[in-house]
Design a protein around this motif. Structure first.
Motif, PDB file in Angstrom:
ATOM      1  N   PRO A 183       0.815  -1.216   0.000  1.00  0.00           N
ATOM      2  CA  PRO A 183       0.000   0.000   0.000  1.00  0.00           C
ATOM      3  C   PRO A 183       0.852   1.270   0.000  1.00  0.00           C
ATOM      4  CG  PRO A 183      -0.865  -1.589   1.571  1.00  0.00           C
ATOM      5  CD  PRO A 183       0.454  -2.125   1.107  1.00  0.00           C
ATOM      6  N   VAL A 184       0.467   2.217  -0.852  1.00  0.00           N
ATOM      7  CA  VAL A 184       1.150   3.513  -0.940  1.00  0.00           C
ATOM      8  C   VAL A 184       0.076   4.593  -1.082  1.00  0.00           C
ATOM      9  CG1 VAL A 184       2.803   4.954  -2.168  1.00  0.00           C
ATOM     10  CG2 VAL A 184       3.148   2.466  -2.089  1.00  0.00           C
ATOM     11  N   PHE A 185       0.038   5.513  -0.143  1.00  0.00           N
ATOM     12  CA  PHE A 185      -0.907   6.625  -0.210  1.00  0.00           C
ATOM     13  C   PHE A 185      -0.376   7.713  -1.146  1.00  0.00           C
ATOM     14  CE2 PHE A 185      -2.040   4.529   3.686  1.00  0.00           C
ATOM     15  CZ  PHE A 185      -3.399   4.755   3.845  1.00  0.00           C
ATOM     16  N   PRO A 186      -1.269   8.476  -1.788  1.00  0.00           N
ATOM     17  CA  PRO A 186      -0.792   9.542  -2.677  1.00  0.00           C
ATOM     18  C   PRO A 186       0.157  10.524  -2.005  1.00  0.00           C
ATOM     19  CG  PRO A 186      -3.126   9.156  -3.057  1.00  0.00           C
ATOM     20  CD  PRO A 186      -2.741   8.323  -1.869  1.00  0.00           C
ATOM     21  N   ALA A 187      -0.084  10.862  -0.738  1.00  0.00           N
ATOM     22  CA  ALA A 187       0.775  11.835  -0.061  1.00  0.00           C
ATOM     23  C   ALA A 187       2.189  11.309   0.158  1.00  0.00           C
ATOM     24  CB  ALA A 187       0.161  12.231   1.279  1.00  0.00           C
ATOM     25  N   GLU A 188       2.375   9.988   0.083  1.00  0.00           N
ATOM     26  CA  GLU A 188       3.701   9.414   0.322  1.00  0.00           C
ATOM     27  C   GLU A 188       4.635   9.594  -0.862  1.00  0.00           C
ATOM     28  OE1 GLU A 188       3.833   5.695   3.000  1.00  0.00           O
ATOM     29  OE2 GLU A 188       2.009   5.432   1.801  1.00  0.00           O
ATOM     30  N   VAL A 189       4.103   9.917  -2.034  1.00  0.00           N
ATOM     31  CA  VAL A 189       4.943  10.129  -3.213  1.00  0.00           C
ATOM     32  C   VAL A 189       4.760  11.581  -3.655  1.00  0.00           C
ATOM     33  CG1 VAL A 189       5.148   7.761  -4.008  1.00  0.00           C
ATOM     34  CG2 VAL A 189       3.116   9.039  -4.609  1.00  0.00           C
ATOM     35  N   ALA A 190       5.566  12.437  -3.105  1.00  0.00           N
ATOM     36  CA  ALA A 190       5.475  13.858  -3.437  1.00  0.00           C
ATOM     37  C   ALA A 190       6.097  14.108  -4.804  1.00  0.00           C
ATOM     38  CB  ALA A 190       6.177  14.691  -2.374  1.00  0.00           C
ATOM     39  N   VAL A 191       5.573  15.115  -5.489  1.00  0.00           N
ATOM     40  CA  VAL A 191       6.100  15.501  -6.796  1.00  0.00           C
ATOM     41  C   VAL A 191       6.433  16.990  -6.747  1.00  0.00           C
ATOM     42  CG1 VAL A 191       5.638  15.692  -9.266  1.00  0.00           C
ATOM     43  CG2 VAL A 191       4.751  13.735  -7.977  1.00  0.00           C
ATOM     44  N   GLY A 192       7.712  17.287  -6.878  1.00  0.00           N
ATOM     45  CA  GLY A 192       8.160  18.671  -6.911  1.00  0.00           C
ATOM     46  C   GLY A 192       8.745  19.008  -8.267  1.00  0.00           C
ATOM     47  N   ASN A 193       9.657  19.964  -8.294  1.00  0.00           N
ATOM     48  CA  ASN A 193      10.326  20.360  -9.534  1.00  0.00           C
ATOM     49  C   ASN A 193      11.795  20.607  -9.251  1.00  0.00           C
ATOM     50  OD1 ASN A 193       7.328  21.685  -9.860  1.00  0.00           O
ATOM     51  ND2 ASN A 193       8.125  20.919 -11.799  1.00  0.00           N
ATOM     52  N   ASP A 194      12.638  20.250 -10.224  1.00  0.00           N
ATOM     53  CA  ASP A 194      14.058  20.551 -10.080  1.00  0.00           C
ATOM     54  C   ASP A 194      14.306  22.009 -10.467  1.00  0.00           C
ATOM     55  OD1 ASP A 194      14.170  20.774 -12.850  1.00  0.00           O
ATOM     56  OD2 ASP A 194      15.200  18.864 -13.153  1.00  0.00           O
ATOM     57  N   PRO A 195      15.537  22.520 -10.327  1.00  0.00           N
ATOM     58  CA  PRO A 195      15.789  23.938 -10.633  1.00  0.00           C
ATOM     59  C   PRO A 195      15.415  24.342 -12.053  1.00  0.00           C
ATOM     60  CG  PRO A 195      17.598  23.030  -9.358  1.00  0.00           C
ATOM     61  CD  PRO A 195      16.712  21.875  -9.698  1.00  0.00           C
ATOM     62  N   ALA A 196      15.392  23.382 -12.982  1.00  0.00           N
ATOM     63  CA  ALA A 196      15.021  23.696 -14.362  1.00  0.00           C
ATOM     64  C   ALA A 196      13.519  23.610 -14.591  1.00  0.00           C
ATOM     65  CB  ALA A 196      15.749  22.752 -15.318  1.00  0.00           C
ATOM     66  N   GLY A 197      12.755  23.287 -13.531  1.00  0.00           N
ATOM     67  CA  GLY A 197      11.310  23.201 -13.663  1.00  0.00           C
ATOM     68  C   GLY A 197      10.790  21.837 -14.039  1.00  0.00           C
TER      69      GLY A 197
END
Length: 551
Positions: free
Chosen positions: A377-391
């Motif tokens: 089981p993996v909840f959506p909040a456990e896999v965060a999605v950000g951006n690197d310095p290039a976006g």
């Protein structure tokens, strides 16, 4: 006593209260204020709200706001009653409520100050406004008034309850924890209502909230779609006596009066052990939120299913499955952690839906990859999605850090692709409405011939084939990490029209195998192109279906 308040300005059309966005306009508030005060609300001040968190998260999850701990509407009534009594003569009791309106969800994490306005509206009537969250007329008196006897009308076509009271909470039909788990027994479900037994729990608002749970459960069982519901308004509540003692059993019947596309309205009757009516609730309206066959299962098991649609080739498709801002907010809170919500809130309102779709596709692509690898089981909040310095999108968190990720969104759909170590790229575009412009800007004569061959072999038409080549170049450029750089013709596409496989060469000669497909069932025809990866194990049959908690 505070000075009279200035008349409140009408709410702008674009700022309708979330819970009332599909209901009647909120009446303009122009009467002079009697008193104003401020309530400091938090999980520390209202610890029982920990058992009224809308979203399940992993055990020990450190961010309480991700659970969305909201004050029940019925508890807001108690807060309003306390405010009214503070400014009333001594010796009065709360004998009912009129014109109850829950305007917004009142989350108490992080802590906040809620302005309270208390205003007399005649003998025994006090209007209390809890900031932007609730508006109610509290009725007070020296004695309770008797209520008419129980309604003897039987439910139409009553059937045994398919879900027990224990299963309501165990199987997550209700998100409530023990301090609000007040449905003791579900007796019968008819086409026009539901009967059950409630247990009076001691925390403020818990008994009436349990009545609302029983009422809402009828909607879960009987509505064919959009069964995700929250209370919004009540016309009238009357009590015949003081509240039942803690643990006392109370019989309850909810009768459905009207079912509409966005609301359900009903009347409720609560009876004590002697058969006398203790409370009558008239015109309780619940707001329906978008919940189709993919959104609905996430209420029960968000750790093993998603809104995204995993594709056999390994990428994930997410469609916009809501039609109003309130439903979008619920989906947003289901998927985003606190830091991601902060980014979402900073976006322009029109940019939020496509950005959110991209995050849904990305998180479900990451979770599917983790599930295929046996993560459990993996909840959506456990896999965060950000951006690197290039976006560029960046997978974050203990489970997903280091996984390669690519996202694209257009119109009402988004796509994403994840891989443990291979560079990835994906793109989606509507089939071009101007083939000549696309040929002129992006394609060489050899690529035009390739597109004509693809159109002939696949039968999708030349505009779709031209769009496929454009998407293929975009996907390859994303995998390279450079983008097209304004030189689409410098990225050369070739391939075998018969096999459907393409290859895109970067300006420095790096090859990228590409596959494409036409999404013909979207609101507009779209083409998706993605970097092909080595064959992997087929996705495990890990997704629940509608029938798991169906009608």
């Amino acid at each position: 006593m505070a000075a009279p308040a200035a008349p409140a300005a009408p709410a702008a059309a674009g700022h309708r209260p979330v819970l009332l966005s599909a209901l009647d306009e909120v009446p303009e508030d122009t009467a002079p204020a009697v008193a104003k005060e401020t309530l400091r609300l938090s999980l520390a001040a209202l610890p029982y709200v920990r058992d009224h968190c809308v979203y399940l998260q992993p055990e020990g999850w450190p961010e309480d706001s991700d659970r969305f701990p909201v004050v029940p509407m019925t508890t807001m009534l108690e807060l309003a009653a306390e405010a009214a009594l503070r400014h009333a003569p001594p010796g009065l009791a709360v004998i009912g409520y009129d014109q109850v309106r829950a305007l917004r969800w009142l989350s108490v994490e992080p802590a906040l100050d809620v302005p309270v306005t208390v205003r007399g509206e005649g003998p025994g009537r006090t209007r209390v406004v809890l900031g932007e969250y609730a508006d109610v007329v509290v009725l007070t008196g020296e004695r309770y008034e008797p209520l008419p006897g129980p309604d003897p009308t039987p439910l139409h076509d009553p059937r045994p309850a398919p879900v027990s009271a224990e299963a309501l909470y165990r199987d997550r039909w209700m998100f409530h924890g023990p301090r609000f788990a007040g449905v003791h027994e579900v007796l019968a479900v008819g086409s026009d209502g539901i009967r059950g037994v409630l247990r009076a729990l001691p925390d403020p608002g818990a008994l009436l909230d349990a009545a609302g749970q029983l009422f809402g459960h009828w909607m879960q069982l009987r509505l064919p779609v959009d069964r995700l519901v929250f209370p919004a308004t009540v016309d009238r509540i009357r009590f015949s006596g003081p509240p039942p003692a803690p643990r006392e059993l109370v019989a309850a019947t909810a009768r459905i009066r009207e079912v509409r596309d966005v609301t359900v309205r009903g009347d409720l009757e609560l009876r004590r052990a002697d058969g006398g009516v203790w409370a009558r609730i008239d015109g309780w309206t619940y707001r329906r939120f978008g919940a189709d066959e993919r959104v609905w299962p996430m209420k029960f098991t968000p750790e093993v299913c998603g809104i995204g649609e995993p594709q056999p080739a390994g990428w994930c498709l997410a469609r916009r499955r809501w039609t109003d801002p309130a439903s979008q907010e619920l989906v947003m809170r289901r998927y985003l952690g606190a830091a991601e919500r902060a980014v979402y809130e900073r976006l322009a309102p029109r940019a939020r839906a496509p950005w959110l779709l991209g995050r849904i596709a990305a998180k479900d692509a990451l979770r599917q990859l983790l599930w295929n690898d046996g993560a459990g089981p993996v909840f959506p909040a456990e896999v965060a999605v950000g951006n690197d310095p290039a976006g560029r999108p960046l997978a974050e968190g203990d489970l997903a850090a280091g996984i390669r990720l690519t996202i694209a969104h257009k119109d009402r759909i988004a796509v994403a692709l994840a891989h443990r170590d291979q560079p990835v790229g994906i793109d989606v575009e509507p089939v071009t409405a101007d083939p000549d412009a696309l040929i002129r800007i992006a394609l060489t004569p050899e690529e035009l011939a390739l597109a004509e061959g693809l159109a002939a072999c696949e039968g999708t038409g030349l505009p779709a084939a031209l769009t496929a080549l454009w998407c293929a170049k975009e996907a390859a450029a994303k995998a390279a990490g450079t983008g097209l750089g304004g030189r689409p013709r410098a990225w050369r596409a070739d391939g075998d029209p018969g096999s459907g496989r393409l290859r895109v060469l970067s300006p420095d000669g790096q090859p990228y195998p590409i596959r494409t497909t036409l999404l013909a069932d979207a609101p507009l025809d779209h083409v998706v192109a993605w970097t092909e990866r080595p064959a992997e194990q087929s996705p495990r049959p890990f997704h629940l279906t509608e029938t798991s908690h169906g009608s």
